[in-house]
Every structure is written in C-alpha cells, then in structure tokens.
Design an enzyme around this catalytic site. Structure first.
Site, mmCIF file in Angstrom:
data_model
loop_
_atom_site.group_PDB
_atom_site.id
_atom_site.type_symbol
_atom_site.label_atom_id
_atom_site.label_comp_id
_atom_site.label_asym_id
_atom_site.label_seq_id
_atom_site.Cartn_x
_atom_site.Cartn_y
_atom_site.Cartn_z
ATOM 1 N N ARG A 194 0.916 -1.315 -0.052
ATOM 2 C CA ARG A 194 0.026 -0.070 -0.074
ATOM 3 C C ARG A 194 1.033 1.239 0.033
ATOM 4 O O ARG A 194 0.595 2.083 0.591
ATOM 5 C CB ARG A 194 -0.972 0.259 1.281
ATOM 6 C CG ARG A 194 -1.659 -1.302 1.583
ATOM 7 C CD ARG A 194 -2.606 -1.586 0.300
ATOM 8 N NE ARG A 194 -3.139 -2.884 0.496
ATOM 9 C CZ ARG A 194 -3.694 -3.757 -0.371
ATOM 10 N NH1 ARG A 194 -3.805 -3.220 -1.748
ATOM 11 N NH2 ARG A 194 -4.567 -4.624 -0.278
ATOM 12 N N ASN A 203 3.091 -7.594 7.730
ATOM 13 C CA ASN A 203 3.119 -8.884 7.287
ATOM 14 C C ASN A 203 4.648 -9.079 7.226
ATOM 15 O O ASN A 203 5.346 -8.927 6.132
ATOM 16 C CB ASN A 203 2.413 -8.853 5.958
ATOM 17 C CG ASN A 203 0.994 -8.443 6.180
ATOM 18 O OD1 ASN A 203 0.254 -8.828 6.932
ATOM 19 N ND2 ASN A 203 0.619 -7.837 5.098
ATOM 20 N N LYS A 254 1.373 -8.580 13.989
ATOM 21 C CA LYS A 254 -0.017 -8.742 13.486
ATOM 22 C C LYS A 254 -0.139 -10.036 13.478
ATOM 23 O O LYS A 254 0.611 -10.969 12.832
ATOM 24 C CB LYS A 254 -0.005 -8.391 11.988
ATOM 25 C CG LYS A 254 -0.977 -8.637 11.051
ATOM 26 C CD LYS A 254 -1.007 -8.223 9.636
ATOM 27 C CE LYS A 254 -1.961 -8.426 8.764
ATOM 28 N NZ LYS A 254 -2.254 -7.770 7.419
ATOM 29 N N GLU A 285 -5.373 -12.154 8.415
ATOM 30 C CA GLU A 285 -5.056 -12.028 6.692
ATOM 31 C C GLU A 285 -3.835 -13.039 6.699
ATOM 32 O O GLU A 285 -2.762 -12.879 5.926
ATOM 33 C CB GLU A 285 -4.638 -10.753 6.558
ATOM 34 C CG GLU A 285 -5.963 -9.938 6.509
ATOM 35 C CD GLU A 285 -5.707 -8.408 5.960
ATOM 36 O OE1 GLU A 285 -4.837 -7.905 5.880
ATOM 37 O OE2 GLU A 285 -6.933 -7.729 5.731
ATOM 38 N N ASP A 305 -11.699 -1.036 7.837
ATOM 39 C CA ASP A 305 -10.430 -0.914 7.349
ATOM 40 C C ASP A 305 -10.288 0.406 6.795
ATOM 41 O O ASP A 305 -10.163 0.686 5.384
ATOM 42 C CB ASP A 305 -10.096 -1.933 6.560
ATOM 43 C CG ASP A 305 -8.823 -2.203 6.228
ATOM 44 O OD1 ASP A 305 -8.065 -1.425 6.810
ATOM 45 O OD2 ASP A 305 -8.390 -3.169 5.116
ATOM 46 N N GLU A 309 -4.930 4.410 1.423
ATOM 47 C CA GLU A 309 -5.149 3.158 0.587
ATOM 48 C C GLU A 309 -6.554 3.207 0.016
ATOM 49 O O GLU A 309 -6.594 2.904 -1.248
ATOM 50 C CB GLU A 309 -5.063 2.000 1.648
ATOM 51 C CG GLU A 309 -5.503 0.612 1.116
ATOM 52 C CD GLU A 309 -5.389 -0.467 2.121
ATOM 53 O OE1 GLU A 309 -4.962 -0.398 3.050
ATOM 54 O OE2 GLU A 309 -5.794 -1.593 1.691
HETATM 55 C C1 GCV Z 1 -0.609 -4.688 5.903
HETATM 56 C C2 GCV Z 1 -5.822 -4.112 5.039
HETATM 57 C C3 GCV Z 1 -4.586 -3.794 3.729
HETATM 58 C C4 GCV Z 1 -3.408 -4.752 4.039
HETATM 59 C C5 GCV Z 1 -2.884 -4.453 5.270
HETATM 60 C C6 GCV Z 1 -4.204 -4.655 6.445
HETATM 61 C C7 GCV Z 1 -3.544 -4.343 7.868
HETATM 62 O O1 GCV Z 1 -6.208 -5.225 4.722
HETATM 63 O O2 GCV Z 1 -5.335 -4.135 2.546
HETATM 64 O O3 GCV Z 1 -2.412 -4.564 2.835
HETATM 65 O O4 GCV Z 1 -1.824 -5.262 5.336
HETATM 66 O O5 GCV Z 1 -5.168 -3.781 6.040
HETATM 67 O O6 GCV Z 1 -3.803 -3.444 8.293
HETATM 68 O O7 GCV Z 1 -2.514 -5.490 8.206
#
Ligand code: GCV
Length: 660
Positions: free
Chosen positions: A143, A184, A264, A268, A347, A375
């Site tokens: 992003r 991530n 995190k 996801e 989000d 984003e």
């Molecule tokens: C870093 C959203 C974004 C992801 C991001 C995620 C998060 O889903 O699209 O790119 O990941 O948020 O905040 O962990």
C-alpha cells in the site's frame, strides 16, 4: 539521488525579524541530540537568512539560549520558549525537549509569527506518537504510493542521509516512535532479530535515538518455527517460551534501546496463537514476558478477523471481530503490552463509526491506528487531507461514563484509568523525490505528527503551518491551498461509496470503483444492495453491532431515524426511497453527491491552475497531473455508482442528468 526537504525547506524570510536572534547560540549541553538541534539551527539560519549562527561559550545579550531546567510541568518531552529583550530562551527537562523547542522556534520563524515577548509552553498530549511503515525487505511497500522503500534495498537495511532527513522530519513534528517494516513479516524480514541485521539496525537505532525516536520492528509470530526450527509456536509451550527468551536476550544485548515489537497475528494469513487454541492475550503476553527485562514493549494489533467468510452467511459481521476477540480479554494483557486498534471497525474507509473498543477497555494499554497512506482514500493521487477526519474521530464522545469521555481524552490518558497511550499512523512515505508522491499528500504526514502532539490544533491551523513552510509566501497560495485541503475529504466522500457503506473498490488494488468487487467474496465487506434497497443491518435484528456502543450512541445508531446520514448504510438496510435527515431520498442523495463530487474536482483543478505562476513549475505540474487523474477517477466512480444504483432501483434522477 536528490530529494527535497518537504516542510523543512527553510525558505528565505529576510526582513521579517531582527536577525540578531540568529547570530549566536549558547548552551552548556553536549551530546548527539543537542548536536542535532544546533545543526538544525545552523542549516535553518543559513537558508532563511543567508547567514551563519555561531555557538558561543557565554550567554549572549541577543541570541538563543538552550538550557535544561527541572520543571514538572514540562515532563519528559515538553519545552518552554520565551523571548525577552532580544534573547530567545528554550528550556526543557531533557535534550529532546530542547530539540522540539528548536523545531517550534524554526516553525514560528518560517510562518513569520511574531517573536517579541513570546512566551509559550508546549507539552505533547499523547505519550506514544508513532508511524508504522509497511515496507518490505525487497524494497517494495505494501500500500505504498510514493515509490519504493528508503529503508530497504536489495534485502539490506539502508542508513544514509535520507534516513537522517526522515528522522529530522519526524522530530520536527514530534513523532517519537517508528516501525520500519511491514506488519506482514515475510522472507528475510523475519531475520531482523538475528545477527544478519544487527549491525545495520544498530546504526539506525543510534541515529533515531539522537532525534528522540524509538525504533520498533514488526515481528513474525512464527519466527520460533521459521528461524528456530521448532514444531510449534504455541505460546504456552515451554520450548517456545524458552526460545523467545533466549532470542530477546540476544536482541537486546545488541540493541539495548530498541523500543520493542509490533505484531500482526491471526490476521489475513499471518500466524498467531489461535492455531494452538490459545487467545490473543496468551500470544502477546508470552512475547511481553520475554522482553520485559529490557523494558521492551509489545504492540499487538487488534485487526483480527476471519477473512475466509462465507458471503451468504449474514450472521457473521467483520465489524464485530476486534470487539468480540478483545473486549473480553480486557485486563488479561501484561503491562508492557499495548493494543493497537484501527480507528474504525472495518479498514480505513473514508467514513466509519469509531471502533467500539474505545471507551470500553479499562484495564489494558491501547493506542489508535489511523492510516495516512490513503489506501482507500485516493492513494495519494486524489487529494484527501485527512486531518479533519482524524479531528472528528478524536472529538467523538465514547460515553464511557466519565467527565472526559472523548477519544482524544482517552488517547491522552485522561480517562479509562489512563490506559490510552497514544496514536499510530500507517505512513505515506517512500523514496519518491518529494517523499509522498503527490506533494499535497505531505500535508497528511505533517498533519498527523502535529495532531499526534496536540489534539487541540485545528485542521485549518495545521494546514496553514504546513503551507507556509512548504510553498512560497503568498497570500493567494496560502488561501487556495488551504481551501483545497479543507474541501478534499468531503469531496472524496461524495464521489465514492455512499452514506458510510464503504468499500465498492477494485479488489486488491483498492483504487477506483467496482461496486460488486467484494460483494460475493470472503473478505466480509458487503453492501447487500438489491432491487429494493441497500445497507447492512447492524441493529439487534441484524448483526447486533450497534449495541456494542455505550448509550446514547447505541440507541442513536440502532434507530434508523436518529442514525446520522453519513453512517446510515453502515448500520441499516433501507429502501432507496428512504428519506434521510437531510430530507433527500437515499437514491437522490447518491445521484446528487456523485455529480457534485465530480464538479468539486473540476473546481479544484481550476483553483490549482490559478497558482501556476506562483509555484515552482515542477511541483505545480506534478500536482496538476494528480488532479487530472483524480478527475478521471471521480468521473468513473460517479458514472459507475449512479448507473449501478439506477439499474438496481429503476428510479430516475429527478434532475434528469446523464446516467448510463
Ligand atoms: C498490511 C488491509 C490492507 C493490507 C494490510 C492490512 C493490515 O487489509 O489491505 O494491505 O496489511 O490492512 O492493516 O494489516
């Protein structure tokens, strides 16, 4: 590579004040932080006045005096700034307070504020003021809309002059912590806690320390498996616990002033304690215990939800997830854990209610996470100055039952047993020459820092400060750029997803419209539109989400007649002919705002064009190109949204405009 100095340009201000202030500076202090403060004064004096400032070894009658004092009211990072008879005194309890004082002084000069008899005290109102970068070790940025990473190149950590400039930008607005890698955590980024990266991390920590910035790293929860070869990452497993204790000992031997880690987990696709039937507190506390001996902090994200949802199943509500997972764990986290909670339950949409955990956690440290990377708000192509939105969030009352019950009170630690600890933003910088791609997007970078320091500053004040320091000093520039910034969030909201429903974006990329793009997918972000109506029922008859707030908010959101228009479709499924509080029907409101949004962008382009001969050509054209892309985007949104809902509802626009 060359780059620009964003708001630390120090444009010439000759003739506005007695330059004798900037001839001599006196301080008894020594050390890296004070050296940086003096270097900043030297640079600014040279650029603003074309002169040199000299460090002298006696108190001058005219000049600048930086001194340490012992005043409880200034706490760790505050300062006092006073002018009397030509002497400017900056006083603080710590060197970092002095550095902040120097930046305040330079900001005031750049904005041509009066200096005579100045007397002010400034203390940051939030403890943690943090940036989160989503930079990957391969140099890409998740992003990221301003080029590639300046922290990572070819799988190495880069520490150079740009890193110093970055630290200067942060310190100049009072940001005191940063996480340089993506939450991530993949590939070699897992190895940041090994010997491979300690040497370069040491350099980074040293540099950041000298600007009062704590370095944090994002951590791979499964590092004990990926690096340590363990079979599990069960937080209650003794071998896992022992591995992390040993690892943290090594890390802190090498990097004793590291702030800690951001995690995190169970989100996801990232690993976490759920795999082992443990809860979020089990995971966070296991790591927190391992770094407690070194005063380290674990920042644990609450962005935990099921991203494998069945879109057919209306009983699951992603908006509830963080609340459902974390509310019942209030009090279960150790003292050195801080929960990081996104501002809203979905989000970073252009509009969402605030996350109902705010005001409900009474026994757990927490901070709010916002996103300046845009984003979902135009990706730094479309202009969207987010400070008015953040102000609205900060000013929201939680009704937690105490006298000070706004979110800003909470983040300042003024209610909920002082467990609110600050604010973090997902950053919007990259290696593009001007840091943020679109020059105007830097207003969010600057503005976030200023608001993190002082929640009481207004969006207008922040815009004005930033413009004065960034653009040539002309009344018309100030006026036009201010108006552009201040209208931009509302404009963006007008031409995108209506009435708080959110998303409707191109899947994965999140720029541009795709109304059903996420409608039949696993991500939990639905609009539920059919021929009769639109919106998600989050009342007691639906997912029950509205009841997660304290009254009177819970009742206000529950009742379709009192729910604010801008959040109506977030909370209710209504017919297209439903009458809004603004007396328009839902469908007519959708048509009107979308046509208006496009008109607003056309107007913005005209306003910007009016500045052509007042701004440096490069900046002017760079921003102009963004505005043209924004107009295409706004038109696409407008036509797709209007056509989609016209086709669904078969209701005409009462003004007869072109719909496809
Ligand atoms: C870093 C959203 C974004 C992801 C991001 C995620 C998060 O889903 O699209 O790119 O990941 O948020 O905040 O962990």
């Amino acid at each position: 590579m060359s780059w620009e100095q964003a708001w630390l340009k120090y444009q010439a201000v000759k003739g506005y004040l007695d330059e004798a202030y900037f001839k001599e500076v006196y301080t008894l202090e020594e050390g890296k932080i004070i050296e940086n403060a003096l270097a900043e004064l030297r640079l600014a004096t040279n650029k603003m006045f074309g002169a040199a400032i000299e460090r002298v070894n006696h108190l001058p009658t005219k000049g600048i005096h930086l001194s340490l004092v012992s005043k409880e009211c200034l706490a760790k990072e505050g300062f006092q700034l006073e002018e009397k008879n030509g002497l400017i005194a900056i006083m603080a309890n710590t060197q970092i307070g002095l550095l902040y004082g120097v930046y305040e002084l330079l900001r005031r000069v750049a904005c041509k504020n009066k200096m005579a008899l100045l007397s002010l005290t400034r203390v940051p109102d939030k403890e943690l003021r943090m940036l989160n970068h989503w930079d990957n070790i391969d140099g890409s940025i998740e992003r990221g809309y301003s080029g590639d990473s300046f922290f990572f190149e070819n799988k190495q950590i880069v520490v150079n002059e740009r890193t110093r400039d970055y630290a200067r930008l942060l310190a100049s607005v009072g940001i005191n912590a940063t996480v340089i890698n993506n939450v991530n955590v993949k590939q070699e980024a897992t190895e940041f806690i090994t010997n491979t990266y300690f040497e370069s991390l040491k350099k980074l920590v040293e540099l950041f320390d000298s600007y009062g910035i704590k370095l944090f790293l994002s951590l791979n929860y499964a590092a004990c498996m990926e690096l340590g070869g363990l079979k599990s990452a069960d937080p209650l497993d003794e071998t896992v616990i022992a591995w992390w204790h040993e690892r943290m000992k090594l890390v802190y031997q090498e990097l004793p002033t590291l702030g800690g880690f951001l995690v995190k987990a169970d989100s996801e696709g990232r690993p976490g304690p759920f795999t082992y039937g443990r809860n979020q507190a089990d995971g966070a506390n296991m790591l927190a215990k391992a770094i407690a001996p070194y005063n380290g902090i674990i920042i644990w994200r609450c962005f935990v939800y099921n991203c494998q949802q069945d879109w057919r199943d209306r009983t699951i509500d992603r908006a509830r997830a963080a609340y459902d997972y974390f509310y019942e764990l209030d009090g279960a986290f150790l003292d050195n854990v801080i929960l990081q909670i996104k501002n809203g339950p979905l989000d970073f949409q252009v509009r969402e209610p605030f996350m109902p955990l705010f005001g409900k956690l009474k026994k757990t440290n927490h901070i709010m996470e916002v996103q300046i990377a845009q984003e979902y708000t135009g990706q730094q192509i479309d202009l969207c100055y987010l400070i008015p939105w953040f102000k609205e969030l900060l000013d929201s009352r939680t009704y937690c039952g105490e006298e000070n019950d706004t979110i800003k009170d909470l983040l300042k630690g003024k209610c909920c047993n002082h467990f609110g600890r600050g604010i973090a933003a997902v950053a919007n910088t990259g290696n593009s020459e001007n840091w943020t791609g679109n020059d105007l997007a830097a207003a969010n970078f600057y503005g976030f820092g200023r608001l993190a320091w002082d929640s009481e500053l207004t969006s207008e004040e922040i815009a004005k400060e930033w413009i004065c320091q960034t653009f040539p000093d002309e009344e018309e520039v100030l006026d036009t750029v201010s108006r552009l910034l201040l209208m931009s969030w509302n404009t963006y909201e007008k031409y995108t997803a209506p009435l708080g429903i959110g998303f409707m974006v191109t899947p994965h990329y999140h720029y541009g419209p795709n109304i059903d793009g996420y409608e039949y997918s696993r991500w939990g972000t639905y609009h539920r539109a059919d021929h009769f109506g639109i919106g998600v029922d989050r009342t007691k008859k639906g997912t029950g989400y509205a009841s997660l707030y304290y009254p009177p908010l819970s009742q206000m959101y529950e009742n379709v007649d009192t729910c604010p228009d801008e959040l109506l479709l977030f909370f209710h499924h209504v017919s297209y002919n439903h009458i809004l509080q603004n007396k328009n029907t839902v469908i007519q409101h959708i048509y009107d705002t979308h046509f208006e949004g496009v008109k607003d962008v056309e107007r913005m382009i005209q306003m910007w064009k009016g500045l052509e001969h007042k701004l440096p050509s490069k900046e002017f054209h760079r921003v102009e190109a963004c505005f043209h892309k924004q107009l295409d985007n706004a038109k696409e949104w407008c036509d797709q949204i209007n056509s989609y809902f016209y086709r669904k509802s078969a209701i005409n626009d009462k003004r007869g405009r072109k719909i496809y």
